[in-house]
Design an enzyme around this catalytic site. Sequence first.
Site, short mmCIF file in Angstrom:
data_model
loop_
_atom_site.label_atom_id
_atom_site.label_comp_id
_atom_site.label_asym_id
_atom_site.label_seq_id
_atom_site.Cartn_x
_atom_site.Cartn_y
_atom_site.Cartn_z
N GLU A 92 0.82 -1.21 0.00
CA GLU A 92 0.00 0.00 0.00
C GLU A 92 0.85 1.26 0.00
O GLU A 92 1.90 1.30 0.62
CB GLU A 92 -0.82 0.08 1.30
N CYS A 116 3.21 -4.53 17.04
CA CYS A 116 2.52 -3.51 17.84
C CYS A 116 1.02 -3.85 17.93
O CYS A 116 0.40 -4.22 16.94
CB CYS A 116 2.71 -2.13 17.24
N CYS A 119 -1.67 -2.06 15.51
CA CYS A 119 -1.35 -1.84 14.10
C CYS A 119 -1.79 -3.01 13.22
O CYS A 119 -1.57 -4.17 13.55
CB CYS A 119 0.16 -1.63 13.97
N SER A 193 9.68 7.01 9.94
CA SER A 193 9.09 6.68 11.23
C SER A 193 9.56 5.31 11.70
O SER A 193 9.55 4.35 10.93
CB SER A 193 7.57 6.70 11.10
N LEU A 217 6.27 6.62 19.78
CA LEU A 217 6.46 6.50 21.22
C LEU A 217 5.24 5.84 21.86
O LEU A 217 5.34 4.80 22.48
CB LEU A 217 6.72 7.90 21.79
N ASN A 292 -6.64 4.98 15.16
CA ASN A 292 -7.48 4.47 14.09
C ASN A 292 -7.97 3.10 14.53
O ASN A 292 -7.15 2.23 14.81
CB ASN A 292 -6.64 4.27 12.82
N CYS A 335 -2.30 2.22 8.49
CA CYS A 335 -1.31 1.29 7.90
C CYS A 335 -1.82 -0.14 7.85
O CYS A 335 -2.25 -0.69 8.83
CB CYS A 335 -0.04 1.20 8.75
N1 SAH Z 1 7.08 0.86 11.68
C1 SAH Z 1 7.18 2.27 11.69
C2 SAH Z 1 6.40 2.98 10.60
C3 SAH Z 1 5.01 2.50 10.25
S1 SAH Z 1 3.63 2.96 11.18
C4 SAH Z 1 6.79 2.81 13.06
O1 SAH Z 1 6.44 2.03 13.91
O2 SAH Z 1 6.90 4.02 13.27
C5 SAH Z 1 3.35 4.68 11.04
C6 SAH Z 1 2.72 5.23 12.30
O3 SAH Z 1 1.33 4.86 12.46
C7 SAH Z 1 3.42 4.75 13.56
O4 SAH Z 1 3.56 5.80 14.45
C8 SAH Z 1 2.44 3.71 14.08
O5 SAH Z 1 2.66 3.45 15.43
C9 SAH Z 1 1.12 4.38 13.76
N2 SAH Z 1 -0.05 3.49 13.77
C10 SAH Z 1 -0.13 2.19 13.44
N3 SAH Z 1 -1.38 1.73 13.61
C11 SAH Z 1 -2.11 2.76 14.04
C12 SAH Z 1 -3.48 2.91 14.41
N4 SAH Z 1 -4.34 1.89 14.36
N5 SAH Z 1 -3.89 4.13 14.81
C13 SAH Z 1 -3.03 5.17 14.88
N6 SAH Z 1 -1.74 5.08 14.55
C14 SAH Z 1 -1.27 3.89 14.16
#
Ligand code: SAH
Length: 354
Positions: A92, A116, A119, A193, A217, A292, A335
């Site tokens: 994507e 995570c 995510c 990121s 963070l 999200n 994502c």
């Molecule tokens: N792996 C990297 C980049 C990809 S995610 C990272 O962890 O930073 C991009 C951002 O979206 C990150 O800050 C991630 O924590 C956040 N993210 C992922 N899923 C999410 C969700 N459901 N709601 C809000 N932010 C989210």
Amino acid sequence: MAEKAILLDLFPEELKTFLTARNQPAFRAGQVFAWLHKGVPFGDMSNLPTSLRGVLAAEAYDLPLSLHAAFPSKTDHTVKFLNACADGNLIESVLMRYHYGHSLCISTQVGCKMGCAFCASTLNGCVRNLSAGEMLAQVLLANRYLGVSGRVGHVVLMGSGEPLDNYEAVVRFLRLLNHPDGLNLSLRAVSLSTCGIVPRIRALAGEQLPITLSLSLHAPNDEIRRSIMPIAARYPLPELMEAVREYVAQTGRRVVFEYALIQGLNSRPEHARELAALVRGLQCHVNLIPLNRVPERQLEPASPRAVQTFLDTLTALRVSATVRREMGADIAGACGQLRNQHLKEPDKPDMIKT
Ligand code: SAH
């Protein structure tokens, strides 16, 4: 038959080696590099002999991705792309339009292994790394989609995948993106990121790349962070914050902290105060993200009121902070959501095939 080469992975010098090994004069490398980075297919590289175009098409990819489907948002100018890799994997990218121009969020891996809890990208693990050329191709395909209406001016490495878990390809991509004979995109217009892989943050600081580092963070202390991010067990906050401080000192660039506000977990005013103490004295900005909702996950976003209180608390403590606008919510903007939807229901009727 050997696999085809991805020429977008190569620097001009490497392209020269590729071409001279096929009995081509070295000067062709500059021509091919320039065409490739404009997204032009081999067949249209008009200053190359037809025979060479044939050789290239037989042995290499001009563009290692193809647009599988585009999903324009009905509520804003966001467009989500599903691109197909040569091996059939789908990835994507998200194109967003801001007042300062077009920004593209790209994927760096097929899936993600970081685990995570909030995510969608990590739900099916990491299938493989993307190559530098596959990252670049996401930008070229977005430019092709935009046509005469504009081009990508900003790139954020915030799609599926952990960029620092695919370090070499990501750094190569950044240098190719910035190459004067290619897209020549300023690295000041690029954000990367990461969930916080400490040794790689330290390595990145030494690369002399003026990108913006974003750090996911999502918690003001290790206890909360460990409950949602497995990487926190490996690299505790004191170590992580030390690496970030060194990154800022070494690069002179301000760091951005991403903080998704999750109900009942990390969104109370005392968490904001703890966060302010954690980042005190650092040249930084905090990006608050209303979580999200991901259907497969149980976590709920904090209420708009809690988000506002959190922001006000940080601001009162003189921490630079904003709430990220939600964009493309109707097209599975977070994502990994779109790819997951597609893996589950490949023939979803509202898909716009191209
Ligand atoms: N792996 C990297 C980049 C990809 S995610 C990272 O962890 O930073 C991009 C951002 O979206 C990150 O800050 C991630 O924590 C956040 N993210 C992922 N899923 C999410 C969700 N459901 N709601 C809000 N932010 C989210």
